[in-house]
Design a protein around this motif. Structure first.
Motif, PDB file in Angstrom:
ATOM      1  N   ALA A   1       1.081  -1.260   0.260  1.00 24.92           N
ATOM      2  CA  ALA A   1      -0.044   0.054   0.212  1.00 24.92           C
ATOM      3  C   ALA A   1       0.644   1.316  -0.110  1.00 24.92           C
ATOM      4  CB  ALA A   1      -0.827   0.239   1.089  1.00 24.92           C
ATOM      5  N   GLU A   2       1.805   1.134   0.205  1.00 24.18           N
ATOM      6  CA  GLU A   2       2.955   2.207   0.707  1.00 24.18           C
ATOM      7  C   GLU A   2       4.257   2.399  -0.694  1.00 24.18           C
ATOM      8  OE1 GLU A   2       4.168   3.103   4.101  1.00 24.18           O
ATOM      9  OE2 GLU A   2       2.614   1.725   5.415  1.00 24.18           O
ATOM     10  N   ARG A   3       3.866   1.659  -1.302  1.00 21.40           N
ATOM     11  CA  ARG A   3       5.213   0.707  -2.163  1.00 21.40           C
ATOM     12  C   ARG A   3       5.686   1.758  -3.144  1.00 21.40           C
ATOM     13  NH1 ARG A   3       5.168  -5.110  -3.224  1.00 21.40           N
ATOM     14  NH2 ARG A   3       5.484  -5.095  -0.609  1.00 21.40           N
ATOM     15  N   GLN A   4       4.618   2.101  -4.018  1.00 17.85           N
ATOM     16  CA  GLN A   4       4.692   2.955  -4.583  1.00 17.85           C
ATOM     17  C   GLN A   4       4.999   4.441  -4.392  1.00 17.85           C
ATOM     18  OE1 GLN A   4       2.124   2.852  -8.144  1.00 17.85           O
ATOM     19  NE2 GLN A   4       2.349   4.101  -8.733  1.00 17.85           N
TER      20      GLN A   4
ATOM     21  N   LEU B   1       3.765   0.086 -13.366  1.00 19.79           N
ATOM     22  CA  LEU B   1       4.171  -1.094 -13.921  1.00 19.79           C
ATOM     23  C   LEU B   1       5.796  -1.392 -12.970  1.00 19.79           C
ATOM     24  CD1 LEU B   1       4.185  -0.135 -17.926  1.00 19.79           C
ATOM     25  CD2 LEU B   1       2.689  -2.048 -16.651  1.00 19.79           C
ATOM     26  N   GLN B   2       6.297  -0.623 -12.318  1.00 16.66           N
ATOM     27  CA  GLN B   2       7.708  -0.977 -11.730  1.00 16.66           C
ATOM     28  C   GLN B   2       7.027  -1.030 -10.843  1.00 16.66           C
ATOM     29  OE1 GLN B   2      11.512  -0.215 -12.153  1.00 16.66           O
ATOM     30  NE2 GLN B   2      11.194  -2.245 -11.315  1.00 16.66           N
ATOM     31  N   ALA B   3       5.952  -0.744  -9.752  1.00 18.03           N
ATOM     32  CA  ALA B   3       5.412  -1.233  -8.079  1.00 18.03           C
ATOM     33  C   ALA B   3       4.717  -2.901  -8.540  1.00 18.03           C
ATOM     34  CB  ALA B   3       4.463  -0.274  -7.403  1.00 18.03           C
ATOM     35  N   ARG B   4       3.656  -2.595  -9.518  1.00 22.44           N
ATOM     36  CA  ARG B   4       3.484  -4.135  -9.441  1.00 22.44           C
ATOM     37  C   ARG B   4       4.618  -5.124 -10.108  1.00 22.44           C
ATOM     38  NH1 ARG B   4      -1.532  -4.079 -11.991  1.00 22.44           N
ATOM     39  NH2 ARG B   4      -3.165  -2.596 -10.195  1.00 22.44           N
ATOM     40  N   ALA B   5       6.088  -5.026 -10.109  1.00 16.48           N
ATOM     41  CA  ALA B   5       7.027  -6.403 -10.361  1.00 16.48           C
ATOM     42  C   ALA B   5       6.943  -6.246  -9.328  1.00 16.48           C
ATOM     43  CB  ALA B   5       8.115  -5.253 -10.803  1.00 16.48           C
ATOM     44  N   THR B   6       7.727  -5.698  -8.425  1.00 19.41           N
ATOM     45  CA  THR B   6       7.718  -6.253  -6.647  1.00 19.41           C
ATOM     46  C   THR B   6       7.029  -7.231  -6.310  1.00 19.41           C
ATOM     47  OG1 THR B   6       6.632  -4.184  -5.769  1.00 19.41           O
ATOM     48  CG2 THR B   6       8.872  -3.540  -6.575  1.00 19.41           C
ATOM     49  N   GLU B   7       5.857  -7.106  -6.159  1.00 16.97           N
ATOM     50  CA  GLU B   7       5.178  -8.195  -5.901  1.00 16.97           C
ATOM     51  C   GLU B   7       4.447  -9.174  -6.357  1.00 16.97           C
ATOM     52  OE1 GLU B   7       2.709  -8.494  -2.414  1.00 16.97           O
ATOM     53  OE2 GLU B   7       3.875  -7.371  -3.630  1.00 16.97           O
ATOM     54  N   ALA B   8       5.629  -9.274  -7.950  1.00 20.16           N
ATOM     55  CA  ALA B   8       4.975 -10.315  -8.569  1.00 20.16           C
ATOM     56  C   ALA B   8       6.041 -11.604  -8.422  1.00 20.16           C
ATOM     57  CB  ALA B   8       5.765 -10.901  -9.767  1.00 20.16           C
TER      58      ALA B   8
END
Length: 359
Positions: free
Chosen positions: A102-105, A292-299
């Motif tokens: 929730a705070e990552r981006q 897109l970059q934030a989504r990559a950290t959770e893939a």
């Protein structure tokens, strides 16, 4: 590199379009190197591996300053790209370990502030230094900076081996990522992002200013630095923008503004128009790319460095293809055709990713 491309072309006796393999070779190696650096970061510690890579990157920059022709520059830049790719993806993967999604981006936005400050400085400094002492001086100064910072990081970091959950380096995790439909979509979006923007539009703006409007490399660097101002504005507003627009809104609005700004570049009548467009370009790019970059950290939460490295690999392999393809477009149709094609492709990409589930 942007303000240096015309100087390299002149020094090596070729056109600017022929310099595209210098960009493509670096980014192709940058992407391919992710295959190993991500799993190494998961196994031995993300900061430790990134620090070693930064030292090797400094060595590669110093060697590139010795290039005597276009072929040698392509070879040396390709070798440098192999280690360069470890630094930023592993740092972002470390953020993924430490910060809730929730705070990552917003946190990645703060991290990007450092990158943005570099963007604000490196274009003008590189261009002015090249005017005064030649393009080789720019490489040597950046090499010294990379070596100093890399050594300082190594003194602070330490190997952090983890208990292995897979044999070898854990390369099988790439298969896990690609077997998931959301993983394939994310990698496809990253590759197109790299081809259209990193390889297709942005690298040619400096050369466009120099060749079309007769700006010096230093002046072109100052104009391109406006992109960093827009990106800096985004980093300060990221948390509020995420809350107000949501991730689909950021993708749609960011991609739409990018497309309009690139289309305006294609018909820009004066250098100051290009300068004014840099701020919205920078802000919109980070709105779009940041999701897109934030989504990559959770893939792949259990192999986060591998997932972020896979994203970077797709991004920069796409950039390599884009640099070659748009170099051909530049040769055939000029800068207007490059920016117009990038605008149309960005609009299509934004419409696709804004409407698709990435998880």
């Amino acid at each position: 590199m942007d303000p240096l491309l015309p100087l390299l072309a002149t020094d090596f006796g070729v056109g600017v379009a022929a310099i595209a393999p210098v960009v493509a070779g670096f980014t192709l190696a940058y992407g391919a190197g992710q295959l190993v650096t991500g799993p190494l970061g998961d196994r031995f510690g993300k900061v430790w591996v990134a620090s070693i890579a930064l030292v090797l990157y400094g060595v590669g920059l110093a060697a590139s300053a010795l290039a005597w022709d276009l072929t040698s520059m392509v070879v040396l830049r390709t070798g440098t790209g192999l280690v360069a790719g470890a630094v930023i993806p592993l740092a972002i993967a470390w953020i993924g370990d430490a910060v809730p999604y929730a705070e990552r981006q917003a946190t990645i936005g703060k991290f990007l502030t450092g990158m943005v400050m570099a963007q604000l400085l490196v274009g003008p400094v590189s261009g002015v230094m090249a005017e005064i002492a030649g393009w080789r001086a720019s490489f040597l100064v950046l090499a010294a900076l990379a070596l100093v910072v890399g050594v300082l990081m190594l003194r602070r970091a330490a190997p952090e081996p983890r208990v292995a959950t897979t044999r070898g380096l854990g390369l099988s995790q790439y298969g896990v990522l690609l077997r998931a439909p959301a993983g394939r979509r994310l990698m496809g979006a990253a590759a197109l992002d790299g081809a259209v923007l990193f390889g297709g539009a942005f690298p040619f703006i400096g050369a466009f200013l120099i060749e079309r409007f007769a700006l010096s490399p230093g002046q072109a660097g100052l104009v391109v630095a406006g992109f960093g101002i827009g990106a800096f504005i985004y980093t300060r507003l990221a948390k509020r923008l995420v809350a107000r627009l949501g991730e689909p809104g950021l993708l749609g609005v960011g991609g739409g503004v990018l497309a309009v700004a690139l289309a305006a570049l294609a018909v820009a009548p004066a250098w100051w128009v290009v300068a004014l467009l840099q701020v919205p370009l920078g802000m919109a790019f980070y709105m779009f790319h940041g999701v897109l970059q934030a989504r990559a950290t959770e893939a792949l939460p259990d192999s986060r460095a591998t997932a972020v490295s896979a994203f970077a690999m797709a991004l920069f392999l796409g950039q390599s293809a884009g640099a070659l393809a748009f170099g051909a477009v530049l040769h055939a149709g000029g800068y207007g055709a490059v920016f117009a094609l990038a605008a149309a492709a960005t609009a299509g990409l934004a419409a696709w990713v804004a409407g698709m589930p990435l998880r």
